[in-house]
Design a protein around this motif. Structure first.
Motif, PDB file in Angstrom:
ATOM      1  N   ARG A   1      54.231  37.805  42.666  1.00  0.00           N
ATOM      2  CA  ARG A   1      52.894  38.422  42.813  1.00  0.00           C
ATOM      3  C   ARG A   1      53.303  40.024  43.383  1.00  0.00           C
ATOM      4  O   ARG A   1      52.383  40.806  42.949  1.00  0.00           O
ATOM      5  N   ASN A   2      54.211  39.978  44.282  1.00  0.00           N
ATOM      6  CA  ASN A   2      54.245  41.592  44.652  1.00  0.00           C
ATOM      7  C   ASN A   2      55.073  42.213  43.740  1.00  0.00           C
ATOM      8  O   ASN A   2      55.415  43.454  44.105  1.00  0.00           O
ATOM      9  N   TYR A   3      55.815  41.939  42.868  1.00  0.00           N
ATOM     10  CA  TYR A   3      56.745  42.424  41.862  1.00  0.00           C
ATOM     11  C   TYR A   3      55.812  42.624  40.535  1.00  0.00           C
ATOM     12  O   TYR A   3      54.943  41.773  40.355  1.00  0.00           O
ATOM     13  N   ASP A   4      56.409  43.480  39.736  1.00  0.00           N
ATOM     14  CA  ASP A   4      55.720  43.668  38.553  1.00  0.00           C
ATOM     15  C   ASP A   4      56.369  42.999  37.402  1.00  0.00           C
ATOM     16  O   ASP A   4      55.764  42.792  36.467  1.00  0.00           O
ATOM     17  N   TYR A   5      57.280  42.436  37.620  1.00  0.00           N
ATOM     18  CA  TYR A   5      58.095  41.644  36.534  1.00  0.00           C
ATOM     19  C   TYR A   5      57.251  40.159  36.069  1.00  0.00           C
ATOM     20  O   TYR A   5      57.268  39.622  37.268  1.00  0.00           O
ATOM     21  N   ARG A   6      57.399  39.841  35.045  1.00  0.00           N
ATOM     22  CA  ARG A   6      56.982  38.554  34.715  1.00  0.00           C
ATOM     23  C   ARG A   6      58.082  38.045  33.673  1.00  0.00           C
ATOM     24  O   ARG A   6      58.289  38.734  32.955  1.00  0.00           O
ATOM     25  N   ILE A   7      58.290  36.510  33.930  1.00  0.00           N
ATOM     26  CA  ILE A   7      58.906  36.081  33.111  1.00  0.00           C
ATOM     27  C   ILE A   7      58.289  34.979  32.253  1.00  0.00           C
ATOM     28  O   ILE A   7      57.709  34.155  32.878  1.00  0.00           O
ATOM     29  N   LEU A   8      58.385  34.738  31.147  1.00  0.00           N
ATOM     30  CA  LEU A   8      58.015  33.735  30.246  1.00  0.00           C
ATOM     31  C   LEU A   8      59.082  32.803  29.746  1.00  0.00           C
ATOM     32  O   LEU A   8      60.489  33.482  29.186  1.00  0.00           O
ATOM     33  N   ARG A   9      59.231  31.773  30.000  1.00  0.00           N
ATOM     34  CA  ARG A   9      60.351  30.776  30.094  1.00  0.00           C
ATOM     35  C   ARG A   9      59.560  29.541  29.560  1.00  0.00           C
ATOM     36  O   ARG A   9      58.470  28.999  29.574  1.00  0.00           O
ATOM     37  N   SER A  10      60.405  29.040  28.460  1.00  0.00           N
ATOM     38  CA  SER A  10      60.062  27.917  27.676  1.00  0.00           C
ATOM     39  C   SER A  10      60.687  26.637  28.338  1.00  0.00           C
ATOM     40  O   SER A  10      62.076  26.623  28.531  1.00  0.00           O
TER      41      SER A  10
ATOM     42  N   GLY B   1      51.462  28.083  30.965  1.00  0.00           N
ATOM     43  CA  GLY B   1      51.020  27.555  32.211  1.00  0.00           C
ATOM     44  C   GLY B   1      51.558  28.883  33.013  1.00  0.00           C
ATOM     45  O   GLY B   1      52.429  29.635  32.760  1.00  0.00           O
ATOM     46  N   GLY B   2      50.770  28.902  34.211  1.00  0.00           N
ATOM     47  CA  GLY B   2      50.878  29.925  35.174  1.00  0.00           C
ATOM     48  C   GLY B   2      50.155  29.792  36.424  1.00  0.00           C
ATOM     49  O   GLY B   2      49.014  29.320  36.189  1.00  0.00           O
ATOM     50  N   GLU B   3      50.521  30.493  37.398  1.00  0.00           N
ATOM     51  CA  GLU B   3      49.793  30.694  38.752  1.00  0.00           C
ATOM     52  C   GLU B   3      48.517  31.564  38.271  1.00  0.00           C
ATOM     53  O   GLU B   3      48.682  32.333  37.594  1.00  0.00           O
ATOM     54  N   PRO B   4      47.307  31.470  39.003  1.00  0.00           N
ATOM     55  CA  PRO B   4      46.269  32.228  39.012  1.00  0.00           C
ATOM     56  C   PRO B   4      46.528  33.776  39.101  1.00  0.00           C
ATOM     57  O   PRO B   4      47.251  34.164  40.020  1.00  0.00           O
ATOM     58  N   GLY B   5      46.343  34.609  38.179  1.00  0.00           N
ATOM     59  CA  GLY B   5      46.633  35.924  38.500  1.00  0.00           C
ATOM     60  C   GLY B   5      47.746  36.580  38.024  1.00  0.00           C
ATOM     61  O   GLY B   5      48.171  37.920  38.103  1.00  0.00           O
ATOM     62  N   ILE B   6      48.431  35.637  37.372  1.00  0.00           N
ATOM     63  CA  ILE B   6      49.979  36.048  36.805  1.00  0.00           C
ATOM     64  C   ILE B   6      49.838  36.816  35.595  1.00  0.00           C
ATOM     65  O   ILE B   6      50.662  37.902  35.251  1.00  0.00           O
ATOM     66  N   GLY B   7      48.627  36.639  34.792  1.00  0.00           N
ATOM     67  CA  GLY B   7      48.684  37.386  33.729  1.00  0.00           C
ATOM     68  C   GLY B   7      48.599  36.796  32.494  1.00  0.00           C
ATOM     69  O   GLY B   7      48.879  37.264  31.359  1.00  0.00           O
TER      70      GLY B   7
END
Ligand code: TYD
Ligand code: MG
Length: 455
Positions: free
Chosen positions: A241-250, A96-102
């Motif tokens: 959204r304004n940063y490049d880091y993305r976190i995948l959390r379970s 799951g994740g917000e639209p446009g998060i990747g």
């Protein structure tokens, strides 16, 4: 002709009711009941049919054999880590994740990197050309990766029978429809039925299935809660959204720890795995600024060093402002109250702004002392000496409390070249100074830390 059956469903928890209700008796949400058509017996369920012909029988658990290779390597260390060591055959994973998060980018990248396996990527949101453009952008290719733009599960299963994929990716579960049910795509009964068809498929063929899911305004996964119960693993893909880091959390994992974390950086050519997060989350500056501190936190199994920045200034208007990014604002208010009441720092008439760098959200209590020291440093306008970091919780009476897994935090700080780490006195039992070259400073009260740092 089959009789049309209708029922009301709570869009939040999926409870069915023969009549409309204002308040759901199950989840207590208001105004969530929507009428949906459930038209059974119209067409047979595709997978149920198969299962009957396969003649599945109960088996003794002692007689079930596990194949040697229980995990499939996804060729992506961060995803492997979050899944608990790789993809489990037959597992149903919801992302799951917000639209446009990747989300689509992440899954297409995984699909393209699973080079030895036949992957089927179903997209109900994008055209084949769009998928190809994204694949070009990511820049890897896989001759075994099929894409299919379709939303009807019947057609999807027909193609699955043809292609016989080893990994299935659905983008997204909210766009699928099954002919068994006549309500619109994205409604509770559609999501539930499509998921259960895919679940049956995954379990019976031992094919891992990834479902991409939308989330609602308040950040929960769209669709019924039952969706989260049905899948084996729930992953959240998040980031500012304004940063490049993305976190995948379970947040749920039947095959591993549910507190694991994978970190990615969104680049022009897809998502890069960040294997050493501490190094990027700390900005290396030549100049020393006040209001900056470094804390040793633990996310999942991994220690991560995080930089906190605070700005304390005289409030321009009557009510002082308190705002924070990445750190719980209520916790910030609590720490400010402790500083005011227990330690005598006059912050009541000051604006306080707090920021964790990199757009990361952390709820490890070990961050408390670092936050407090950043605030004090900004308030005094004296920088904290370089090469000092913090790992302790602050209690309501201003005492410095111990935190878990302290050895791991100290080792990480040592590895990154820190010279001193300030921790609670009550952690001393588990810490042997002679094991480390970094100096371990034990403290008991905020005042002690204050005089240690600012003299
Ligand atoms: P996307 O995967 O479409 O998000 P979701 O499926 O969660 O809605 O993400 C698209 C965003 O990522 C978009 O803003 C563009 C950006 N992006 C990059 O920065 N680099 C890339 O290589 C790709 C493919 C996308
Ligand atoms: Mg998408």
């Amino acid at each position: 002709m089959a009789k049309i059956k209708k029922a009301f469903f709570c869009q939040n928890c999926g409870v069915q009711s023969p009549k409309w209700l204002g308040k759901c008796p199950s989840c207590n949400e208001w105004n969530t009941y929507v009428e949906e058509i459930i038209q059974s017996d119209k067409e047979e369920k595709i997978w149920e049919n198969k299962s009957n012909s396969r003649n599945v029988k109960p088996v003794l658990i002692s007689e079930i054999s596990l194949s040697d290779e229980i995990r499939i390597d996804s060729n992506n260390n961060e995803l492997n880590r979050v899944l608990g060591g790789g993809i489990v055959p037959g597992s149903l994973v919801l992302i799951g994740g917000e639209p446009g998060i990747g989300k689509s980018t992440l899954m297409l990248q995984i699909a393209l990197n699973l080079k030895d396996l036949k992957v089927l990527y179903i997209s109900g949101e994008e055209s084949e050309q769009q998928l190809k453009m994204r694949a070009e952008r990511i820049g890897s290719s896989n001759n075994n990766c099929y894409v299919f733009t379709e939303t009807s599960t019947q057609n999807i299963f027909a193609q699955i029978n043809e292609i016989d994929p080893q990994v299935l990716i659905i983008d997204s579960i909210q766009t699928l429809t099954t002919s068994v049910i006549e309500s619109s795509a994205g409604s509770v009964s559609q999501i539930r039925e499509c998921t259960s068809e895919l679940q049956r498929f995954a379990k019976q063929t031992s094919t891992p299935v990834f479902l991409i899911g939308h989330i609602t305004k308040d950040g929960t996964l769209a669709g019924p809660k039952i969706l989260e119960h049905m899948v084996d693993t729930v992953l959240q893909f998040e980031g500012e959204r304004n940063y490049d880091y993305r976190i995948l959390r379970s947040s749920k994992n039947r095959f591993g720890s549910a507190s694991e974390l994978g970190i990615f950086e969104m680049q022009n050519n897809g998502l890069r795995e960040v294997s050493n997060p501490s190094e990027i989350l700390i900005s290396h500056k030549d100049e020393q600024f006040s209001g900056v501190s470094i804390s040793a936190t633990i996310e999942g199994m991994r220690p991560i060093l995080i930089e906190t920045q605070a700005l304390v200034s005289t409030a321009a208007y009557g009510t002082p402002q308190r705002s924070s990014t990445g750190f719980d604002t209520r916790r910030l208010n609590m720490l400010l109250a402790v500083l005011e009441k227990r330690c005598g720092f006059r912050l009541g008439a000051k604006d306080v702004f707090l920021n964790l760098t990199g757009g990361i959200k952390v709820d490890d209590p070990a961050l408390d002392l670092g936050v407090v020291c950043a605030i004090l440093s900004s308030n005094e306008d004296i920088p904290i000496a370089e090469k000092i970091c913090f790992a302790a919780e602050v209690g309501l009476s201003g005492e410095i409390r111990p935190v878990n897994r302290i050895e791991q935090r100290i080792s990480e700080a040592e590895k990154l070249g820190f010279e001193k780490i300030i921790i609670s006195k009550y952690n001393n039992k588990s810490v042997k100074q002679k094991n480390y070259s970094i100096e371990v400073v034990l403290v008991n009260k905020i005042e002690e830390v204050f005089s240690f740092l600012f003299g």
